[in-house]
Design a protein around this motif. Structure first.
Motif, PDB file in Angstrom:
ATOM      1  N   ILE A  30     -25.133  49.809 -28.010  1.00 38.04           N
ATOM      2  CA  ILE A  30     -24.563  48.592 -27.417  1.00 38.04           C
ATOM      3  C   ILE A  30     -23.471  48.878 -26.385  1.00 38.04           C
ATOM      4  CG2 ILE A  30     -25.175  47.195 -29.419  1.00 38.04           C
ATOM      5  CD1 ILE A  30     -22.164  47.107 -30.149  1.00 38.04           C
ATOM      6  N   LYS A  31     -23.041  50.137 -26.350  1.00 33.02           N
ATOM      7  CA  LYS A  31     -22.049  50.591 -25.365  1.00 33.02           C
ATOM      8  C   LYS A  31     -20.739  49.794 -25.467  1.00 33.02           C
ATOM      9  CE  LYS A  31     -25.581  52.401 -22.292  1.00 33.02           C
ATOM     10  NZ  LYS A  31     -25.995  53.296 -23.327  1.00 33.02           N
ATOM     11  N   ASN A  32     -19.831  50.052 -24.553  1.00 33.16           N
ATOM     12  CA  ASN A  32     -18.538  49.352 -24.542  1.00 33.16           C
ATOM     13  C   ASN A  32     -18.720  47.853 -24.317  1.00 33.16           C
ATOM     14  OD1 ASN A  32     -17.121  51.691 -25.000  1.00 33.16           O
ATOM     15  ND2 ASN A  32     -16.758  52.091 -22.847  1.00 33.16           N
ATOM     16  N   VAL A  51      -4.870  58.015 -33.822  1.00 36.94           N
ATOM     17  CA  VAL A  51      -4.102  57.327 -32.788  1.00 36.94           C
ATOM     18  C   VAL A  51      -4.433  55.834 -32.909  1.00 36.94           C
ATOM     19  CG1 VAL A  51      -5.783  57.745 -30.939  1.00 36.94           C
ATOM     20  CG2 VAL A  51      -3.442  57.223 -30.351  1.00 36.94           C
ATOM     21  N   VAL A  52      -3.382  55.040 -33.007  1.00 37.76           N
ATOM     22  CA  VAL A  52      -3.492  53.596 -33.208  1.00 37.76           C
ATOM     23  C   VAL A  52      -3.446  52.895 -31.856  1.00 37.76           C
ATOM     24  CG1 VAL A  52      -2.343  51.599 -34.273  1.00 37.76           C
ATOM     25  CG2 VAL A  52      -2.410  53.786 -35.480  1.00 37.76           C
ATOM     26  N   GLY A  53      -4.168  51.784 -31.753  1.00 38.02           N
ATOM     27  CA  GLY A  53      -4.154  51.033 -30.509  1.00 38.02           C
ATOM     28  C   GLY A  53      -4.841  49.689 -30.644  1.00 38.02           C
ATOM     29  N   LYS A  54      -5.337  49.193 -29.515  1.00 37.81           N
ATOM     30  CA  LYS A  54      -6.017  47.897 -29.447  1.00 37.81           C
ATOM     31  C   LYS A  54      -7.249  48.021 -28.563  1.00 37.81           C
ATOM     32  CE  LYS A  54      -2.039  44.848 -30.046  1.00 37.81           C
ATOM     33  NZ  LYS A  54      -2.388  44.477 -31.392  1.00 37.81           N
ATOM     34  N   ILE A  55      -8.190  47.128 -28.794  1.00 35.06           N
ATOM     35  CA  ILE A  55      -9.353  47.025 -27.911  1.00 35.06           C
ATOM     36  C   ILE A  55      -8.944  46.166 -26.716  1.00 35.06           C
ATOM     37  CG2 ILE A  55     -11.728  46.153 -27.662  1.00 35.06           C
ATOM     38  CD1 ILE A  55     -11.590  48.564 -29.497  1.00 35.06           C
ATOM     39  N   ALA A  56      -9.170  46.683 -25.525  1.00 34.54           N
ATOM     40  CA  ALA A  56      -8.858  45.949 -24.293  1.00 34.54           C
ATOM     41  C   ALA A  56      -9.789  44.740 -24.165  1.00 34.54           C
ATOM     42  CB  ALA A  56      -9.030  46.875 -23.090  1.00 34.54           C
ATOM     43  N   LYS A 111     -12.004  55.276 -15.283  1.00 37.38           N
ATOM     44  CA  LYS A 111     -13.217  56.086 -15.175  1.00 37.38           C
ATOM     45  C   LYS A 111     -13.048  57.463 -15.814  1.00 37.38           C
ATOM     46  CE  LYS A 111     -14.913  53.833 -10.996  1.00 37.38           C
ATOM     47  NZ  LYS A 111     -15.172  52.627 -11.677  1.00 37.38           N
ATOM     48  N   HIS A 112     -11.892  57.709 -16.411  1.00 42.04           N
ATOM     49  CA  HIS A 112     -11.647  59.012 -17.034  1.00 42.04           C
ATOM     50  C   HIS A 112     -12.162  59.007 -18.467  1.00 42.04           C
ATOM     51  CE1 HIS A 112      -9.182  60.373 -13.707  1.00 42.04           C
ATOM     52  NE2 HIS A 112      -8.498  59.247 -13.770  1.00 42.04           N
ATOM     53  N   GLY A 113     -12.271  60.208 -19.020  1.00 40.32           N
ATOM     54  CA  GLY A 113     -12.674  60.335 -20.419  1.00 40.32           C
ATOM     55  C   GLY A 113     -14.131  59.999 -20.621  1.00 40.32           C
ATOM     56  N   PHE A 114     -14.456  59.575 -21.837  1.00 43.62           N
ATOM     57  CA  PHE A 114     -15.835  59.263 -22.174  1.00 43.62           C
ATOM     58  C   PHE A 114     -15.842  58.306 -23.356  1.00 43.62           C
ATOM     59  CE2 PHE A 114     -14.530  63.034 -24.427  1.00 43.62           C
ATOM     60  CZ  PHE A 114     -14.998  62.854 -25.714  1.00 43.62           C
ATOM     61  N   GLY A 115     -17.013  57.848 -23.742  1.00 45.61           N
ATOM     62  CA  GLY A 115     -17.142  56.989 -24.917  1.00 45.61           C
ATOM     63  C   GLY A 115     -16.346  55.700 -24.789  1.00 45.61           C
ATOM     64  N   TYR A 116     -15.518  55.451 -25.775  1.00 46.40           N
ATOM     65  CA  TYR A 116     -14.747  54.215 -25.849  1.00 46.40           C
ATOM     66  C   TYR A 116     -13.436  54.260 -25.059  1.00 46.40           C
ATOM     67  CZ  TYR A 116     -17.966  53.196 -29.687  1.00 46.40           C
ATOM     68  OH  TYR A 116     -19.088  52.969 -30.445  1.00 46.40           O
ATOM     69  N   PHE A 162      -7.273  54.660 -22.355  1.00 48.12           N
ATOM     70  CA  PHE A 162      -7.501  56.106 -22.226  1.00 48.12           C
ATOM     71  C   PHE A 162      -8.296  56.386 -20.956  1.00 48.12           C
ATOM     72  CE2 PHE A 162      -7.265  57.907 -26.860  1.00 48.12           C
ATOM     73  CZ  PHE A 162      -5.897  58.051 -26.733  1.00 48.12           C
ATOM     74  N   GLY A 163      -9.195  55.487 -20.595  1.00 46.96           N
ATOM     75  CA  GLY A 163     -10.011  55.662 -19.403  1.00 46.96           C
ATOM     76  C   GLY A 163      -9.219  55.624 -18.105  1.00 46.96           C
ATOM     77  N   GLN A 164      -8.029  55.004 -18.140  1.00 50.92           N
ATOM     78  CA  GLN A 164      -7.172  54.950 -16.953  1.00 50.92           C
ATOM     79  C   GLN A 164      -6.224  56.139 -16.874  1.00 50.92           C
ATOM     80  OE1 GLN A 164      -5.909  50.844 -18.046  1.00 50.92           O
ATOM     81  NE2 GLN A 164      -6.117  50.453 -15.846  1.00 50.92           N
TER      82      GLN A 164
END
Length: 182
Positions: free
Chosen positions: A87-89, A125-130, A136-141, A154-156
């Motif tokens: 289902i991707k991001n 690592v704790v966080g929130k779903i945007a 465009k950096h990183g991979f996955g979620y 993380f992608g930014q």
């Protein structure tokens, strides 16, 4: 102290991160694969390490990680890779569309094994779903995960900034600390 550890992965970025943290120990990469049982990630990593050790008979590590969303009782958790492939991001964002609670965390388990020891090291690592994909950096979620007290996904973030917060880094640092005591 061990002089070399084999990292069972096909992901060179993971191996590079491990090498940086575990230096001066040499991290050798091996993509021999292992059966991934459907269980909590601690058991997935440990089972994978035990399987690989039976074949290689040398000190090695296996890392497994997942995204755990509070509003969905930790889903996708150990199914993170499969969920991302299917289902991707976009699908996760759709699931979260009307959710007020966007809290989540990434968890990483590094399983170490040698002829005498099997041990796991955890990183979180704790966080929130945007609300939308960014970066465009990183991979996955990475493009939908905002770490706590940050305003970027993380992608930014560039890899150096992300790696400083990374759940995998935290687990590998614990492994490094333990290895240095051996």
């Amino acid at each position: 102290m061990k002089k070399q550890i084999t990292f069972i992965t096909g992901n060179e970025n993971k191996a590079r991160e491990a090498q940086e943290i575990l230096h001066p120990i040499k991290v050798k990469i091996s993509d021999i694969g292992y059966p991934e049982i459907q269980d909590k990630i601690e058991n997935v990593a440990t089972n994978g390490a035990e399987n690989a050790f039976k074949r290689l008979k040398k000190p090695l590590i296996v890392e497994d990680s997942g995204l755990f969303i509070d509003a969905y009782n930790g889903f996708p958790g150990p199914y993170s890779s499969y969920v991302h492939q299917t289902i991707k991001n976009k699908g996760i964002l759709e699931l979260m569309k009307n959710q007020k609670n966007r809290d989540c965390h990434f968890k990483s388990i590094v399983a170490y094994i040698d002829k005498d020891t099997t041990k796991i090291f955890k990183g979180k690592v704790v966080g929130k779903i945007a609300h939308q994909q960014k970066g465009k950096h990183g991979f996955g979620y990475d493009p939908i995960f905002i770490p706590k007290n940050k305003n970027k996904t993380f992608g930014q973030m560039d890899m150096e900034a992300k790696n400083q917060l990374s759940h995998r880094r935290k687990a590998l640092k614990k492994l490094d600390h333990w290895l240095k005591k051996q």
